[in-house]
Design a protein around this motif. Structure first.
Motif, short mmCIF file in Angstrom:
data_model
loop_
_atom_site.label_atom_id
_atom_site.label_comp_id
_atom_site.label_asym_id
_atom_site.label_seq_id
_atom_site.Cartn_x
_atom_site.Cartn_y
_atom_site.Cartn_z
N THR A 198 0.78 -1.37 -0.20
CA THR A 198 0.12 0.40 0.31
C THR A 198 0.33 0.73 0.18
O THR A 198 0.47 2.69 -0.39
CB THR A 198 -0.80 0.11 1.32
N GLY A 199 2.01 1.21 0.32
CA GLY A 199 2.85 2.25 -0.15
C GLY A 199 3.67 2.43 1.46
O GLY A 199 4.24 3.17 2.06
N ALA A 200 2.86 1.66 2.23
CA ALA A 200 3.50 1.97 3.57
C ALA A 200 4.41 1.68 4.25
O ALA A 200 5.33 0.54 4.18
CB ALA A 200 2.22 1.06 5.66
N ASP A 201 5.32 2.12 5.24
CA ASP A 201 6.78 1.93 5.80
C ASP A 201 6.32 0.61 6.93
O ASP A 201 6.09 0.98 6.82
CB ASP A 201 7.39 2.63 5.91
N ALA A 202 8.00 0.36 6.93
CA ALA A 202 7.84 -0.70 7.85
C ALA A 202 7.36 -0.91 8.82
O ALA A 202 6.19 -1.79 9.67
CB ALA A 202 9.34 -0.90 7.74
N ALA A 203 7.20 -0.06 9.86
CA ALA A 203 6.57 0.52 10.99
C ALA A 203 4.87 0.69 10.74
O ALA A 203 3.97 0.37 11.67
CB ALA A 203 6.66 1.86 11.22
N GLY A 272 10.45 -14.91 3.46
CA GLY A 272 10.90 -15.05 5.36
C GLY A 272 11.72 -16.14 5.46
O GLY A 272 12.10 -16.44 4.76
N VAL A 273 12.67 -15.07 6.07
CA VAL A 273 13.58 -16.21 6.75
C VAL A 273 13.35 -17.94 7.80
O VAL A 273 12.10 -16.97 8.90
CB VAL A 273 15.32 -16.18 6.88
N TYR A 274 12.96 -18.89 7.54
CA TYR A 274 12.16 -19.45 8.87
C TYR A 274 13.50 -19.78 9.50
O TYR A 274 15.13 -19.83 8.76
CB TYR A 274 11.56 -20.74 8.18
N TYR A 337 12.07 -11.95 -7.77
CA TYR A 337 13.24 -11.34 -6.60
C TYR A 337 13.64 -9.96 -6.79
O TYR A 337 14.18 -9.61 -5.29
CB TYR A 337 14.46 -12.22 -6.52
N ALA A 338 13.49 -9.43 -7.54
CA ALA A 338 14.66 -8.31 -7.24
C ALA A 338 13.97 -7.48 -6.11
O ALA A 338 14.73 -6.19 -5.81
CB ALA A 338 14.07 -7.62 -9.25
N LYS A 339 12.51 -7.26 -6.28
CA LYS A 339 12.51 -6.03 -5.09
C LYS A 339 11.83 -6.47 -3.67
O LYS A 339 11.74 -6.51 -3.00
CB LYS A 339 10.85 -5.31 -5.24
N ALA A 340 12.49 -7.77 -3.21
CA ALA A 340 12.34 -8.15 -1.92
C ALA A 340 13.00 -8.35 -1.13
O ALA A 340 14.54 -7.61 -0.98
CB ALA A 340 13.01 -9.81 -2.47
N VAL A 341 12.92 -7.39 -0.25
CA VAL A 341 12.74 -7.47 1.37
C VAL A 341 13.17 -8.13 2.31
O VAL A 341 12.20 -9.70 2.38
CB VAL A 341 11.64 -5.84 1.79
N PHE A 342 13.58 -8.27 3.47
CA PHE A 342 14.14 -9.35 4.54
C PHE A 342 13.64 -8.34 6.09
O PHE A 342 14.30 -7.67 6.20
CB PHE A 342 14.91 -9.61 3.91
N PRO A 343 12.18 -8.57 5.88
CA PRO A 343 12.00 -7.33 7.85
C PRO A 343 12.84 -8.15 8.37
O PRO A 343 13.31 -9.40 8.54
CB PRO A 343 10.97 -8.31 7.97
N THR A 344 13.48 -7.29 9.18
CA THR A 344 14.49 -7.70 10.50
C THR A 344 13.55 -8.49 11.79
O THR A 344 12.74 -8.53 11.79
CB THR A 344 15.32 -6.47 11.09
#
Length: 368
Positions: A198-203, A272-274, A337-344
Motif C-alpha cells: 500500500t506504500g506503508a513503511d515498515a513501521a 521470509g527466513v525460517y 526477486y529483484a524487489k524482495a525485502v527481508f524484514p528484521t
C-alpha cells in the motif's frame, strides 16, 4: 541478470555478501549417530511433506541414518503451535513432545528468551550468515522464500498481478491465506507484505495490511479457511497466498489438473527466513542434533532447494560449485526477486504483535 545473481542480490539484504570456506566443528558424527540410535527416535512437528521438500528430506535422513524412527506431529501446525507444544510437554518424554522445531524468524529469539530451546552449533556453522543465526547457537536460519499467490486458472480467468487486485469483484469468495494470522508466521508475513504494497513503511505495514485485508473481507473476497493445495484444487480457495516454495510444490503436485499459475506480486515482495531450533526439553537430544547436522549439510541444503526453498547456505554452496544447474533452472525467474525485502527480527516482532492482536477487531474473519 541470472537467477543466481538475483538470489545473491536478495540475500545481500541479510548482509550476506560473501562466505569464507567453513571451518567445521569437531563433531564426531559417528558417535553422535550411535547415541541417536540408542534413543531410537526423532520427533518433529509442523513439517508438511509438500513444504520445502520436507517429504524427501525426511526420507533422506532416515535412509542415511537407519535405526532412527521419525515421529511426525501435526504437519499443518503453525509456528505458535510448535512453541505451545514445547510448553505443554516440558515434563513429557513421550511421543507428543517435539525434539525440534522449524518456525518463523520472529519466534526464535522469543523461544530463547523463554528458555524453551537449547544451543547447538552444527558443523557448518561458519557458513550460516551471521544475521540469520543466534550467536550462541540457540536458533539458526534454514531457508527462505518470497510471498506469492497461487491461482487456480481453471476457475480464475484473469490473474491478479499485485495485492491491490485482490479487492476486485472478479475475485469474490476466492482469496485465502495459508494459515491463521493470529498464529501462523506465513500468514502474518502475508498481511505485512500486503501492507508494504500500500506504500506503508515498515513501521506502518502491519496496520496497513490489516486494513487491506479488512477491505478484501468487506468486498466478499476473503475466504476464512486455511488455504491448502486441496482447497485450491477443489475450488474452495481459488487463490491462496503463501511462500513461493509451498506454492511451487503444490502446482507440481496438480500435474495440470487443475491448471495453476504462481504470481509474485509487483510490489510488497517480502522474503521470509525460517529458523531451526532444538527443544530445551527434547526427549531425544542426540537425534535432534543429528537431524540438525543433516539439514545443514550440503545434502540437506540441496534437499530444501529441490523443494523450491532457497537454503540459508546457498551462497557458500554456489561459490563451491555444488548446486546442480537444473535446480537453479527450476525456480521462478530472477526478476521476480529483484524487489524482495527481508524484514528484521524487530520489524517482524512488531508486526506479529499488531497483527495477532488486532486481526479480529480490524478484519473480523475467524480463519479456521
Amino acid at each position: 541478470m541470472t537467477f543466481k545473481s538475483a538470489l545473491t542480490t536478495s540475500v545481500s539484504l541479510l548482509t550476506v555478501l560473501s562466505f569464507a570456506a567453513p571451518t567445521f566443528a569437531q563433531t564426531d558424527l559417528a558417535a553422535l549417530y550411535e547415541a541417536a540410535k540408542t534413543e531410537g527416535q526423532l520427533t518433529t512437528i509442523a513439517l508438511p511433506h509438500d513444504w520445502c521438500g520436507y517429504g524427501a528430506v525426511i526420507e533422506g535422513f532416515k535412509a542415511k541414518y537407519p535405526g532412527i524412527t521419525v515421529n511426525e506431529l501435526n504437519p499443518d501446525a503453525g509456528s505458535a503451535d510448535e512453541i505451545e507444544a514445547i510448553k505443554a510437554n516440558k515434563g513429557n518424554t513421550g511421543p507428543q513432545a517435539p525434539d525440534v522445531i522449524d518456525v518463523g524468524l520472529s519466534f526464535g529469539p522469543q523461544a530463547k528468551a523463554d528458555g524453551l530451546i537449547q544451543p547447538y552449533k552444527v558443523s557448518t556453522w561458519d557458513s550460516i550468515p551471521a544475521d540469520a543465526k543466534d550467536e550462541e547457537g540457540y536458533w539458526y536460519g534454514d531457508y527462505y522464500g518470497v510471498m506469492a499467490f497461487l491461482v487456480n486458472t481453471d476457475l480464475v480467468s484473469t490473474l491478479p498481478t499485485d495485492w491491490a487486485d485482490l479487492t476486485k469483484p472478479e475475485y469474490a469468495n476466492a482469496v485465502a491465506l495459508a494459515g491463521d494470522p493470529r498464529a501462523s508466521a506465513r500468514a502474518i508475513q502475508s498481511v505485512y507484505a500486503a501492507g508494504l504494497a500500500t506504500g506503508a513503511d515498515a513501521a506502518g505495514a502491519a496496520e496497513a495490511g490489516l486494513k487491506f485485508f479488512g477491505e478484501v473481507n468487506a468486498a466478499g473476497n476473503f475466504v476464512p479457511v486455511i488455504g491448502k493445495s486441496a482447497s485450491l484444487a477443489q475450488g474452495t480457495t481459488p487463490i491462496v497466498i503463501a511462500w513461493d516454495y509451498n506454492l511451487l510444490a503444490w502446482r507440481d503436485s496438480f500435474q495440470g489438473n487443475p491448471a495453476a499459475e504462481i504470481v509474485v506480486p509487483a510490489s510488497g515482495v517480502v522474503a521470509g527466513v525460517y529458523v531451526q531450533a532444538i527443544s530445551a526439553y527434547a526427549p531425544h537430544p542426540n537425534a535432534a542434533k543429528l537431524w540438525m547436522e543433516y539439514l545443514y549439510s550440503d545434502e540437506g541444503q540441496l534437499g530444501w532447494l529441490k523443494g523450491y526453498c532457497h537454503p540459508i547456505r546457498f551462497n557458500d554452496m554456489a561459490a563451491r560449485g555444488v548446486i546442480p544447474q537444473d535446480l537453479l533452472d527450476a525456480l521462478p525467474p530472477a526478476e521476480a526477486y529483484a524487489k524482495a525485502v527481508f524484514p528484521t527480527i524487530d520489524q517482524q516482532n512488531a508486526a506479529k504483535a499488531t497483527i495477532t492482536g488486532q486481526w479480529d477487531a480490524v478484519v473480523g474473519a475467524n480463519v479456521q
